[in-house]
Design an enzyme around this catalytic site. Structure first.
Site, PDB file in Angstrom:
ATOM      1  N   ARG A 211     -11.491  96.151   9.397  1.00 26.77           N
ATOM      2  CA  ARG A 211     -11.043  95.878   8.019  1.00 26.77           C
ATOM      3  C   ARG A 211      -9.572  95.468   8.042  1.00 26.77           C
ATOM      4  O   ARG A 211      -9.170  94.536   7.351  1.00 26.77           O
ATOM      5  CB  ARG A 211     -11.250  97.129   7.145  1.00 26.77           C
ATOM      6  CG  ARG A 211     -12.695  97.302   6.688  1.00 26.77           C
ATOM      7  CD  ARG A 211     -12.839  98.434   5.667  1.00 26.77           C
ATOM      8  NE  ARG A 211     -12.787  99.743   6.285  1.00 26.77           N
ATOM      9  CZ  ARG A 211     -13.856 100.454   6.676  1.00 26.77           C
ATOM     10  NH1 ARG A 211     -15.069  99.975   6.472  1.00 26.77           N
ATOM     11  NH2 ARG A 211     -13.716 101.634   7.221  1.00 26.77           N
ATOM     12  N   PHE A 227     -22.871  92.446   2.030  1.00 24.82           N
ATOM     13  CA  PHE A 227     -23.198  93.809   2.483  1.00 24.82           C
ATOM     14  C   PHE A 227     -21.947  94.680   2.303  1.00 24.82           C
ATOM     15  O   PHE A 227     -21.437  95.271   3.243  1.00 24.82           O
ATOM     16  CB  PHE A 227     -23.662  93.827   3.946  1.00 24.82           C
ATOM     17  CG  PHE A 227     -24.798  92.886   4.253  1.00 24.82           C
ATOM     18  CD1 PHE A 227     -26.117  93.251   3.988  1.00 24.82           C
ATOM     19  CD2 PHE A 227     -24.552  91.626   4.784  1.00 24.82           C
ATOM     20  CE1 PHE A 227     -27.168  92.382   4.275  1.00 24.82           C
ATOM     21  CE2 PHE A 227     -25.591  90.747   5.076  1.00 24.82           C
ATOM     22  CZ  PHE A 227     -26.905  91.128   4.828  1.00 24.82           C
ATOM     23  N   ASP A 249     -24.169  93.653  -2.669  1.00 22.57           N
ATOM     24  CA  ASP A 249     -24.879  94.742  -2.000  1.00 22.57           C
ATOM     25  C   ASP A 249     -26.142  95.042  -2.795  1.00 22.57           C
ATOM     26  O   ASP A 249     -26.222  94.792  -3.995  1.00 22.57           O
ATOM     27  CB  ASP A 249     -24.008  96.001  -1.884  1.00 22.57           C
ATOM     28  CG  ASP A 249     -24.474  96.918  -0.756  1.00 22.57           C
ATOM     29  OD1 ASP A 249     -23.869  96.882   0.325  1.00 22.57           O
ATOM     30  OD2 ASP A 249     -25.468  97.650  -0.953  1.00 22.57           O
ATOM     31  N   ASN A 278     -30.086  91.069  -3.106  1.00 18.89           N
ATOM     32  CA  ASN A 278     -30.377  90.862  -1.690  1.00 18.89           C
ATOM     33  C   ASN A 278     -29.484  89.734  -1.157  1.00 18.89           C
ATOM     34  O   ASN A 278     -29.524  88.612  -1.677  1.00 18.89           O
ATOM     35  CB  ASN A 278     -31.863  90.499  -1.577  1.00 18.89           C
ATOM     36  CG  ASN A 278     -32.298  90.373  -0.140  1.00 18.89           C
ATOM     37  OD1 ASN A 278     -31.482  90.140   0.761  1.00 18.89           O
ATOM     38  ND2 ASN A 278     -33.583  90.515   0.081  1.00 18.89           N
ATOM     39  N   ASP A 299     -21.595  91.940   7.077  1.00 17.55           N
ATOM     40  CA  ASP A 299     -21.665  93.235   7.785  1.00 17.55           C
ATOM     41  C   ASP A 299     -22.998  93.916   7.450  1.00 17.55           C
ATOM     42  O   ASP A 299     -23.016  94.940   6.757  1.00 17.55           O
ATOM     43  CB  ASP A 299     -20.473  94.116   7.372  1.00 17.55           C
ATOM     44  CG  ASP A 299     -20.443  95.427   8.142  1.00 17.55           C
ATOM     45  OD1 ASP A 299     -21.046  95.495   9.237  1.00 17.55           O
ATOM     46  OD2 ASP A 299     -19.815  96.388   7.654  1.00 17.55           O
ATOM     47  N   CYS A 339     -24.561  95.696  13.983  1.00 15.80           N
ATOM     48  CA  CYS A 339     -24.454  97.102  14.424  1.00 15.80           C
ATOM     49  C   CYS A 339     -25.754  97.549  15.089  1.00 15.80           C
ATOM     50  O   CYS A 339     -25.998  98.743  15.224  1.00 15.80           O
ATOM     51  CB  CYS A 339     -24.080  98.010  13.263  1.00 15.80           C
ATOM     52  SG  CYS A 339     -25.285  98.026  11.944  1.00 15.80           S
TER      53      CYS A 339
END
Ligand code: SAH
Length: 395
Positions: A211, A227, A249, A278, A299, A339
């Site tokens: 960030r 996201f 989000d 979405n 993200d 991730c």
């Protein structure tokens, strides 16, 4: 001590200091150990390789506590591991502008299944394995000694607990109940964290360094924060001079917090937009409308849960990155993350470069990003490097 004997030629990963022993490597279990109980691990030839926590319900049958053969796993071993983990965060504990970080990061800190995050004066724990569960009270006692705080709260709700035969456990472990939201600071940004109902332990601390890095490029930019969760990257960008931020989000709860976080930092919602939906659909709509941004942050949550879903996940990553490229003005910045531990850094770069080819854009790789320094991973445990990112300049 009870014992696990490995199949012939299955000691290789243990001798390479990898902490997981899969069920297929186990030839015999001697002495009927209980879930979480400590077992000696012995090769087929009878060599003592170390000790670990036994987990009869899991495919990962043993998680190693240590490869030393002269150490007992008891309360003082656990306390020493907790103290060691906290000691390695000294630099962060001394960082005036930051008061939220991970104190214990599971395997990387020699404590498989144990995650402890610090949010200002509160600690939030996740115990995800039988071994972690077995030593829970010793861990909590050690935390009280080495990291005095207002309260310790448990959020043991991860899916992996099911594979360990454990049910979800949530609630206060020690001290006072944390408030509905805890205010934290992160390199000068202020965020509210709901440690009782938020995702994971409340905040994605693993993105802290990223960030800050991404915000360095945000001055004057129209930013798309896809996201967004509770606003993390977007709020950091606004504080760094972004002209506007569009958060997207699927969670209304997260967006409500993103609004609060925006107000907490810039006292106005004027330059911020919060879209509940979405990302795949919202970004398509922006593309069709010809909407453009100077910075796009992607993200997403973990797309690949298993090896079987890796190819499907790769298509998902390609899709959003293709859309991300198309929504950028020439000279714009893309910060894109994965991730999924199963997606290697090489595969992720390949997927993003395929998206750049399809989008017909020239892309410079400015920096490779990864999880923050309080989320280390063992050098012999590459699975521990789950978060990777690419910071790109797009022409
Ligand atoms: N960047 C954030 C963390 C993002 S976590 C931070 O710095 O704090 C991933 C987020 O994606 C979660 O908030 C989840 O609610 C959201 N999400 C998952 N699938 C989604 C989808 N298909 N569309 C939009 N949001 C989604």
């Amino acid at each position: 001590m009870k014992e696990i004997v490995l199949n012939p030629e299955r000691e290789f990963s243990v001798t390479r200091r990898h902490p997981w022993i899969f069920s297929g490597a186990v030839a015999a279990v001697i002495g009927e150990p209980q879930p979480g109980e400590t077992v000696r691990v012995v090769s087929d030839a009878g060599t003592f390789l170390g000790v670990g926590a036994y987990s009869p319900a899991s495919q990962i049958r043993v998680r190693m506590w240590t490869f030393a053969t002269d150490i007992d796993i008891d309360e003082s071993f656990i306390a020493e591991r907790v103290a060691r983990a906290i000691g390695t965060r000294a630099v962060l504990l001394a960082e005036a502008g930051t008061n939220a970080f991970r104190l214990i990061n599971a395997e990387a800190d020699g404590m498989p299944g144990v995650v402890v995050d610090k949010y200002s004066e509160w600690l939030v724990c996740q115990f995800t394995t039988a071994g972690a569960e077995y030593w829970k009270s010793a861990i909590v006692e050690a935390l009280r000694v080495y990291m005095p705080c207002c309260g310790i709260y448990e959020r043991s709700e991860a899916d992996v607990r099911k594979h360990e035969g454990l049910s979800d456990t949530v609630g206060l472990l020690a001290g006072e109940m944390p408030p509905e939201s805890i205010e934290i600071t992160e390199y000068g940004c202020r965020y509210l964290v709901d440690v009782r109902c938020g995702q994971k332990t409340g905040f994605y601390l693993d993105q802290r360094d990223n960030r800050r890095t991404v915000a360095l490029y945000a001055n004057g930019c129209e930013v798309l924060n896809a996201f967004s969760y509770t606003g993390g990257f977007g709020v950091a960008a606004l504080n760094a001079g972004a002209s506007s931020v569009t958060h997207v989000d699927i969670s209304e709860l997260a967006l409500t917090m993103a609004r609060k976080n925006t107000l907490l930092n810039v006292c106005s919602l004027e330059n911020s937009e919060f879209i509940s939906g979405n990302v795949f659909e919202v970004l398509r709509k922006f593309r069709d409308q010809g909407r453009l941004f100077d910075m796009v942050i992607l993200d997403p949550p973990k797309f690949a849960e298993s090896k079987n879903s890796l190819m499907k996940a790769a298509r998902g990553y390609k899709d959003i990155n293709l859309l991300g490229f198309k929504l950028l003005r020439p000279g714009g910045v893309l910060a894109t993350f994965s991730c999924s531990g199963l997606m290697t850094p090489d595969l992720f770069q390949k997927v993003v470069s395929d998206a750049a080819v399809d989008a017909q854009r020239d892309v410079q790789l400015t920096a490779r990003l990864q999880q923050a320094t309080d989320h280390p991973h063992g050098l012999c445990f590459p699975e521990g490097l789950y978060l990777k990112g690419l910071l790109c300049r797009v022409w």
